[in-house]
Design an enzyme around this catalytic site. Structure first.
Site, mmCIF file in Angstrom:
data_model
loop_
_atom_site.group_PDB
_atom_site.id
_atom_site.type_symbol
_atom_site.label_atom_id
_atom_site.label_comp_id
_atom_site.label_asym_id
_atom_site.label_seq_id
_atom_site.Cartn_x
_atom_site.Cartn_y
_atom_site.Cartn_z
ATOM 1 N N ARG B 122 90.227 -13.013 -19.566
ATOM 2 C CA ARG B 122 89.301 -11.877 -19.558
ATOM 3 C C ARG B 122 89.932 -10.699 -20.289
ATOM 4 O O ARG B 122 90.261 -9.667 -19.701
ATOM 5 C CB ARG B 122 88.921 -11.520 -18.121
ATOM 6 C CG ARG B 122 88.168 -12.668 -17.463
ATOM 7 C CD ARG B 122 87.230 -12.206 -16.386
ATOM 8 N NE ARG B 122 86.006 -13.007 -16.397
ATOM 9 C CZ ARG B 122 85.037 -12.918 -15.491
ATOM 10 N NH1 ARG B 122 85.121 -12.024 -14.531
ATOM 11 N NH2 ARG B 122 83.965 -13.683 -15.566
ATOM 12 N N GLN B 127 85.922 -11.544 -24.874
ATOM 13 C CA GLN B 127 84.681 -11.248 -24.136
ATOM 14 C C GLN B 127 83.497 -12.019 -24.694
ATOM 15 O O GLN B 127 82.630 -12.486 -23.960
ATOM 16 C CB GLN B 127 84.372 -9.752 -24.204
ATOM 17 C CG GLN B 127 84.991 -8.961 -23.082
ATOM 18 C CD GLN B 127 84.531 -7.514 -23.081
ATOM 19 O OE1 GLN B 127 83.720 -7.115 -23.918
ATOM 20 N NE2 GLN B 127 85.045 -6.741 -22.151
ATOM 21 N N ASP B 130 83.086 -15.505 -23.260
ATOM 22 C CA ASP B 130 83.143 -15.594 -21.801
ATOM 23 C C ASP B 130 81.873 -16.243 -21.240
ATOM 24 O O ASP B 130 80.891 -15.572 -20.951
ATOM 25 C CB ASP B 130 83.356 -14.186 -21.228
ATOM 26 C CG ASP B 130 83.509 -14.183 -19.720
ATOM 27 O OD1 ASP B 130 83.343 -15.253 -19.097
ATOM 28 O OD2 ASP B 130 83.795 -13.106 -19.177
ATOM 29 N N SER B 133 80.629 -15.024 -17.696
ATOM 30 C CA SER B 133 79.837 -13.790 -17.686
ATOM 31 C C SER B 133 78.449 -14.010 -18.249
ATOM 32 O O SER B 133 77.452 -13.563 -17.679
ATOM 33 C CB SER B 133 80.546 -12.691 -18.490
ATOM 34 O OG SER B 133 81.680 -12.248 -17.795
ATOM 35 N N TYR B 230 94.966 -3.787 -9.713
ATOM 36 C CA TYR B 230 94.554 -4.620 -8.586
ATOM 37 C C TYR B 230 94.833 -3.905 -7.282
ATOM 38 O O TYR B 230 95.943 -3.480 -7.011
ATOM 39 C CB TYR B 230 95.262 -5.973 -8.632
ATOM 40 C CG TYR B 230 94.645 -6.884 -9.648
ATOM 41 C CD1 TYR B 230 93.497 -7.616 -9.336
ATOM 42 C CD2 TYR B 230 95.149 -6.972 -10.941
ATOM 43 C CE1 TYR B 230 92.907 -8.429 -10.281
ATOM 44 C CE2 TYR B 230 94.563 -7.784 -11.894
ATOM 45 C CZ TYR B 230 93.442 -8.515 -11.555
ATOM 46 O OH TYR B 230 92.848 -9.317 -12.484
#
Lengths: 381, 381
Positions: B122, B127, B130, B133, B230
């Protein structure tokens, strides 16, 4: 004054003529209300909610109807059901009056006064009683939901990392109540929406909802568009040009929804098989007039057919697929009419037979059909 | 350089790994493209359109695959299909890699280099490749369309002559790609939308789409919300408070859509039977994780079940219900990856095995499984 509501007996009918909300208001008018057990089930209204609102839940239709002064219904009930109601009881609901003259005569013979809510005049005072509008509005919404469910693509334009998905092109034929709500719903879902109507004056309404009005905008159109009151029909020449434009437009659409119904007559044919064959595979047509012969060649009531990869759904009574909303509005329509038919102080039925609402809607009275539009050619069997 | 695309063999799979648009671009990269007859049918792409784009339409899968250097696929193909491809051919698609180690080993033994698009990093550069997604986005859209179709009421608030219809209350659990598109679509349809997520940082995204974020907003939440990178897991105490709030919230919802999937693991249980029983009859739950065990107790993959009047749909691969859009985006995802795997001048496959995209996605190579996440405990049968 007893008001009775029974479970609808017509196949596929999911609505109910009273809700806990309207039951409460009917009781406030001085009535007692009896509901047949399970009458609200298909509209997701449990018996317990009617009880809480003050209704008696009767085990059978007969028990609910016994001694009733007013019967509320969604569809025209069979005359046999009326055996136990009070003499001259009012039966109020959607009567689908055209083409059912014998059944209406049977209701007359049963001694009840039948009122067809479809005949409610379209005047300001009666807007709140207009079942055609309240139900067509929901049917128009549902037509778009069905189309989205059948469509092989997403409706809105989507801008993604992998590029753009183009929006669906939706064409709504007929800009009445159902058509206007279909336009609004398709716009909500992000479609590029166009619409037409035989009334040039509809252009403004379509555009106010963000739709593009599809019409040959010549001099004749421009004059008709601004005409006040009822416009004269467009010329045959104009209609031919308009039909040509419409056919070209349909070939480019992903979704077409047809909404043309004329009370008491067969639905006009708007889309031919040849026109369907100009559409791309995966396109969707929703015919909202299929039970009246259909606006669309090949469409069948309550069926999904596919021709050359085009899906064609004959959507019948689309409001029945959103029964909770449909019953809510329908029951309010009826309540508003009943408020004009009772004497709240004396708590009795008190119909003013000279009221224009009553005169417009009453079909049967004192054993006979009394409505000028309903004629029985032969005596009932 | 031959690129082959075959009809998907997995039940219910309606997508196809190349579209006429991407075929044209693959040919521009120097490839010849062979498509199995009918491969695009379920996505409404006729063979003729592939031909027009320059592809050869092969009568059988074997003919399409024979001598292929690259095989494009939506789902992991059976190893037996790979008999005729060139040695070391690249097989690129969704490989559903966890729990299917033996099938992946069989592909290794077949001598092909298998790439799992699910493992695409990712990062910004990838992108456009992907698939998770692009497909989750459409599945999230479709979840709301399915919910609207099942729902007994209209979604938007409607102001009518017969009074107001209240808007539906929709709660989206999980604000990943699918959840965010579900929020956006439910908003489009006029619902009052709320959402939650285990990541407090999702609050901002939910609110930017007009949804209300449902969370216990105590000090711990506020710190987590603004944390960069995170976040650490929330405390057990916080999770208990949050679960209580969520349960209370669900009881008041008309529509709940659950979207919680964790790659390679069973779906977390978000809604229990007891919680379903707090919902009103006519409510709708769409479980987007049903094929991984389900976020919702009682949900079953590809089935509509009803419990206490609550409809529960186990929606599997929702994007397969909008296959034309799904194939369009999926094929573009693959095309973007292939562009990194070929030498346009020499018109040959030229994989840079040190590229981080390749290293992250390659599962098998030269007869062996080479991905660190895929381990075969026992030799394949």
């Amino acid at each position: 004054m007893k008001i009775a509501v029974v479970r609808e007996r017509t196949d596929g009918e999911t609505r109910v003529a009273a809700t806990p909300e309207t039951v409460g208001k009917l009781i406030a008018l001085g009535a007692t209300v009896a509901i047949e057990k399970g009458a609200g089930e298909a509209s997701r209204i449990p018996d317990a909610e009617y009880k809480t609102a003050g209704a008696e839940v009767a085990a059978t239709a007969e028990a609910a109807l016994k001694g009733a002064d007013i019967v509320l219904t969604v569809r025209r009930p069979g005359a046999a059901l009326m055996a136990g109601v009070n003499k001259g009881a009012l039966v109020i609901g959607g009567m689908d009056p055209y083409g059912n003259e014998k059944d209406i005569l049977a209701l007359a013979k049963a001694g009840v006064a039948t009122f067809a809510m479809e005949f409610m005049p379209r005047i300001t005072r009666a807007q709140v009683m207009d079942i055609l509008s309240s139900q067509a509005n929901l049917a128009g919404y549902q037509a778009v939901i069905e189309a989205a469910g059948l469509f092989d693509r997403a409706m809105p334009m989507m801008m993604t990392a992998a590029g753009t998905v183009r929006p669906a092109k939706a064409f709504i034929m007929g800009a009445g109540v159902a058509g206007l709500q279909a336009i609004a719903t398709a716009k909500r879902l992000g479609a590029v929406v166009s619409a037409n109507d035989v009334r040039p004056a509809a252009k403004e309404q379509v555009e106010s909802l963000g739709g593009k009005f599809i019409a040959v905008e010549d001099e004749e159109f421009k004059q008709a568009e601004t005409a006040t009151g009822y416009a004269k029909p467009m010329s045959a020449e104009y209609q031919a040009k308009q039909a040509e434009l419409t056919a070209q437009h349909i070939a480019k659409q992903d979704i077409v929804i047809t909404t043309a119904l004329i009370p008491g007559r067969a639905a006009p044919r708007l889309i031919t098989k040849a026109m369907i064959e100009t559409m791309a595979p995966g396109s969707v047509i929703i015919d909202m007039a299929s039970e009246r012969g259909g606006n669309v060649e090949l469409s069948q009531p309550n069926k999904l057919v596919e021709h050359n990869g085009v899906k064609i759904l004959g959507l019948v009574q689309g409001q029945n697929r959103v029964p909770t909303s449909a019953s809510q509005l329908y029951a309010r329509n009826l309540l508003a009419f009943i408020e004009t038919l009772v004497d709240k102080k004396a708590k009795v039925v008190a119909v003013n037979w000279d009221d224009e609402l009553v005169k417009a809607t009453v079909l049967t009275k004192e054993g006979a059909i009394v409505h000028p539009n309903i004629k029985v050619d032969a005596p009932a069997a």
